[in-house]
Motif scaffolding. Structure first.
Motif, PDB file in Angstrom:
ATOM      1  N   SER A  90      18.849 -27.385 -29.961  1.00 39.80           N
ATOM      2  CA  SER A  90      18.619 -28.560 -30.820  1.00 39.80           C
ATOM      3  C   SER A  90      19.703 -28.670 -31.879  1.00 39.80           C
ATOM      4  CB  SER A  90      17.255 -28.465 -31.497  1.00 39.80           C
ATOM      5  OG  SER A  90      16.205 -28.513 -30.576  1.00 39.80           O
ATOM      6  N   ILE A 129      12.216 -33.775 -34.190  1.00 42.22           N
ATOM      7  CA  ILE A 129      13.407 -33.308 -34.903  1.00 42.22           C
ATOM      8  C   ILE A 129      14.659 -33.942 -34.312  1.00 42.22           C
ATOM      9  CG2 ILE A 129      14.837 -31.258 -35.349  1.00 42.22           C
ATOM     10  CD1 ILE A 129      12.089 -29.694 -35.306  1.00 42.22           C
ATOM     11  N   LEU A 153      13.505 -29.097 -38.989  1.00 44.69           N
ATOM     12  CA  LEU A 153      13.687 -27.915 -38.152  1.00 44.69           C
ATOM     13  C   LEU A 153      13.395 -26.633 -38.932  1.00 44.69           C
ATOM     14  CD1 LEU A 153      14.553 -26.850 -35.402  1.00 44.69           C
ATOM     15  CD2 LEU A 153      16.915 -26.866 -36.196  1.00 44.69           C
ATOM     16  N   ALA A 204      10.297 -29.876 -30.305  1.00 48.04           N
ATOM     17  CA  ALA A 204      11.502 -30.248 -31.054  1.00 48.04           C
ATOM     18  C   ALA A 204      11.828 -31.732 -30.938  1.00 48.04           C
ATOM     19  CB  ALA A 204      12.693 -29.416 -30.573  1.00 48.04           C
ATOM     20  N   ILE A 215      15.626 -23.988 -30.664  1.00 51.74           N
ATOM     21  CA  ILE A 215      16.274 -24.045 -31.984  1.00 51.74           C
ATOM     22  C   ILE A 215      17.786 -24.108 -31.820  1.00 51.74           C
ATOM     23  CG2 ILE A 215      16.736 -22.753 -34.117  1.00 51.74           C
ATOM     24  CD1 ILE A 215      13.874 -21.564 -33.766  1.00 51.74           C
TER      25      ILE A 215
END
Length: 307
Positions: free
Chosen positions: A254, A221, A237, A218, A251
């Motif tokens: 983030s 992102i 994402l 991640a 997820i």
């Protein structure tokens, strides 16, 4: 070389298609909000809360415009009502900091939903955080007499012409701008990967990201979202979520972090230009966002990780 170009083209397609599926319908939804009186109605409801953070109803209307429409619409209203009201630099800083936390919610909440995070969670996180941070700044500024001098504005911005053609052209230009920015972003990220800079970024950014429970997949992102904006970080994402390369925890964490802290360059400069003090729009916002993101990680790890 040909393989690299094909990969960039695929990345652009994978980011742009889901993003435009969200953005294009909301162009019209937001227009309906503007002409239906929803902004004024919501500002009236939130009037007591604006008093809670030390802001006048007029500034409350600016904040509601920001979170229902976008920052730019709010700024047009903001700089044109300023000459008619008496406000301090502290009040301007509280308002601009709150706007940086909670703006453009209809679109950005929907982007987060496409990545698997509920609209209710995203909207609640950003609105509650905006008011909590606004209240903290009010306590600091008002109790310690900091930034209490009257704010003086030296410029105005003309509202855009009230005609549908101008509105359509403006929306089309924005969508084209987003496309070219995605193209640039995808190309730069691929070049950084080829020349090995991505590995350097990984060494620099991964230790702090692990502190917030976010895995290395991640990283790009987070970097893109923090420095360019949640629309672009969110678009990346969504692409990674569909590919299944990022775990559920990363997820969620983030998205939580990016909702609180994104577009740190452009948006912060905008708010500084209209009078927001760095103590609020940058320092307090960064500290608050990082502390809250860490608390969210601790709560998630304790109560939800095993679910």
């Amino acid at each position: 070389m040909k393989k690299t170009i094909l990969k960039i083209e695929l990345d652009i397609k994978d980011i742009c298609i889901p993003l435009y599926k969200i953005l294009i319908p909301f162009v019209f939804i937001i227009k309906i909000l503007e002409i239906s009186g929803a902004i004024e109605f919501t500002a009236k409801i939130l009037e007591p809360l604006m008093s809670f953070v030390g802001l006048t109803p007029e500034l409350g209307l600016v904040f509601v415009t920001a979170f229902l429409i976008n920052i730019y619409a709010a700024l047009v209203l903001f700089v044109n009502i300023l000459p008619g009201i008496d406000v301090s630099v502290a009040e301007i800083t509280i308002l601009t900091t709150m706007i940086l936390v909670a703006h453009n919610l209809p679109i950005e909440c929907t982007i987060c939903k496409a990545a698997g995070i509920s609209v209710i969670y995203t909207a609640s996180l950003r609105l509650i955080s905006a008011f909590v941070l606004g209240f903290i700044l009010k306590l600091i500024y008002f109790n310690f007499g900091f930034l209490t001098e009257t704010f003086q504005t030296f410029f105005t911005v003309k509202p855009p012409p009230e005609n549908n053609w101008y509105w359509f052209l403006d929306q089309f230009t924005t969508l084209v701008y987003i496309f070219f920015l995605v193209c640039l972003m995808a190309t730069v990220l691929e070049i950084l990967k080829i020349i090995g800079v991505e590995k350097l970024f990984e060494k620099v950014f991964m230790p702090p990201l692990r502190l917030f429970g976010i895995q290395k997949e991640a990283m790009n992102i987070i970097i893109v979202g923090m420095f360019i904006g949640i629309q672009f970080g969110g678009g990346m994402l969504i692409k990674e979520v569909k590919k299944g390369t990022i775990d559920k925890q990363s997820i969620f964490l983030s998205v939580s972090l990016l909702n609180l802290l994104h577009a740190m360059i452009e948006d912060t400069i905008l708010m500084a230009l209209v009078g927001g003090h760095i103590s609020g729009i940058l320092i307090a916002r960064v500290i608050f966002s990082l502390v809250l993101s860490y608390l969210i990680f601790m709560i998630y790890k304790r109560y939800f990780k095993a679910v």
